[in-house]
Design a protein around this motif. Structure first.
Motif, PDB file in Angstrom:
ATOM      1  N   PRO A  69      -4.263 -66.489 -42.587  1.00 36.81           N
ATOM      2  CA  PRO A  69      -5.089 -65.350 -42.179  1.00 36.81           C
ATOM      3  C   PRO A  69      -4.251 -64.116 -41.882  1.00 36.81           C
ATOM      4  O   PRO A  69      -3.113 -64.210 -41.418  1.00 36.81           O
ATOM      5  CB  PRO A  69      -5.786 -65.857 -40.910  1.00 36.81           C
ATOM      6  N   GLU A  73      -7.890 -60.228 -39.822  1.00 33.54           N
ATOM      7  CA  GLU A  73      -8.814 -61.351 -39.697  1.00 33.54           C
ATOM      8  C   GLU A  73      -8.736 -61.966 -38.312  1.00 33.54           C
ATOM      9  O   GLU A  73      -9.754 -62.349 -37.725  1.00 33.54           O
ATOM     10  CB  GLU A  73      -8.512 -62.399 -40.772  1.00 33.54           C
ATOM     11  N   ASP A  76     -10.460 -59.668 -35.869  1.00 37.85           N
ATOM     12  CA  ASP A  76     -11.917 -59.761 -35.997  1.00 37.85           C
ATOM     13  C   ASP A  76     -12.473 -60.940 -35.193  1.00 37.85           C
ATOM     14  O   ASP A  76     -13.573 -60.856 -34.624  1.00 37.85           O
ATOM     15  CB  ASP A  76     -12.314 -59.913 -37.464  1.00 37.85           C
TER      16      ASP A  76
END
Length: 228
Positions: A69, A73, A76
């Motif tokens: 990731p 990401e 988030d």
């Protein structure tokens, strides 16, 4: 006796989160089957589940690999958690049982006791248990599943520093439980939003120095718009 794919999935996920399988490393069905003492069938099913959860990616002609990731990401995920945990607390205020309250109050008492003694390792596990129980009290299977997946993925991507004032952190836990016990959904939502934002500042991406913590301004989310 056939070992269910769910158990294999949990074992592989735990090994990914703990770093046994590094990001980008290949996951072959044969090796995994030997490691967990199962056939390749539950391994194959488990890898499909972990791919759906974002822990595994399947590359054409290369098979399954541990996902890698990006920092965005990871960021988030913290923002999503700051939206969902307050929602879970609001739902808990409406749907909790006396059994949930008993566990939550017991965890707060233990947390406050351990905080006074400076037992930081115990506090980390108690905090996880607290938030898991709060999610369970929401009575929403879909929300519980999402929060559980978020906890796994955040633990995989982030290291968490111990709170500088653990007694204050557990006082916040206690206030959340009081609001849940009174059935005050909006108060439970607000307190959990504030608590989650403060806790987020103790996170840093794994592999970065301890000074590289997440700042509150990076992940501040407007909580005013939603309703339970």
């Amino acid at each position: 006796m056939r070992i269910p794919a769910q158990s294999v999935c949990t074992a592989i996920r735990d090994d990914i989160v703990s770093g046994v399988f590094e990001r980008g490393s290949r996951l072959t069905e044969e090796v995994l089957a030997r490691r967990y003492g199962v056939s390749r069938v539950p391994v194959r099913e488990a890898l499909r589940t972990l791919e759906a959860e974002g822990f595994v990616v399947t590359r054409r002609h290369a098979g399954a690999h541990v996902a890698e990731p990006t920092a965005q990401e990871a960021a988030d995920l913290l923002e999503v958690r700051m939206l969902l945990e307050p929602l879970g607390a609001a739902r808990a205020a409406q749907r909790r049982t006396e059994a949930h309250l008993k566990v939550l109050r017991g965890l707060v008492r233990l947390g406050q006791e351990r905080a006074r003694r400076g037992q930081s390792e115990d506090l980390r596990s108690l905090g996880g248990w607290f938030h898991e129980t709060l999610a369970q009290a929401s009575g929403s299977p879909g929300l519980i599943t999402l929060l559980t997946q978020l906890r796994h993925k955040i633990a995989w991507m982030y290291a968490v520093e111990s709170p500088e004032r653990p007694a204050e952190s557990w006082a916040e836990h206690g206030a959340i439980v009081d609001a849940v016990a009174r059935g005050d959904a909006e108060r439970a939502r607000l307190l959990t939003a504030q608590h989650t934002e403060r806790a987020t500042r103790a996170h840093r991406l794994r592999g970065q120095p301890p000074t590289a913590r997440v700042s509150g301004s990076q992940h501040r989310v407007n909580m005013a718009g939603g309703r339970a």
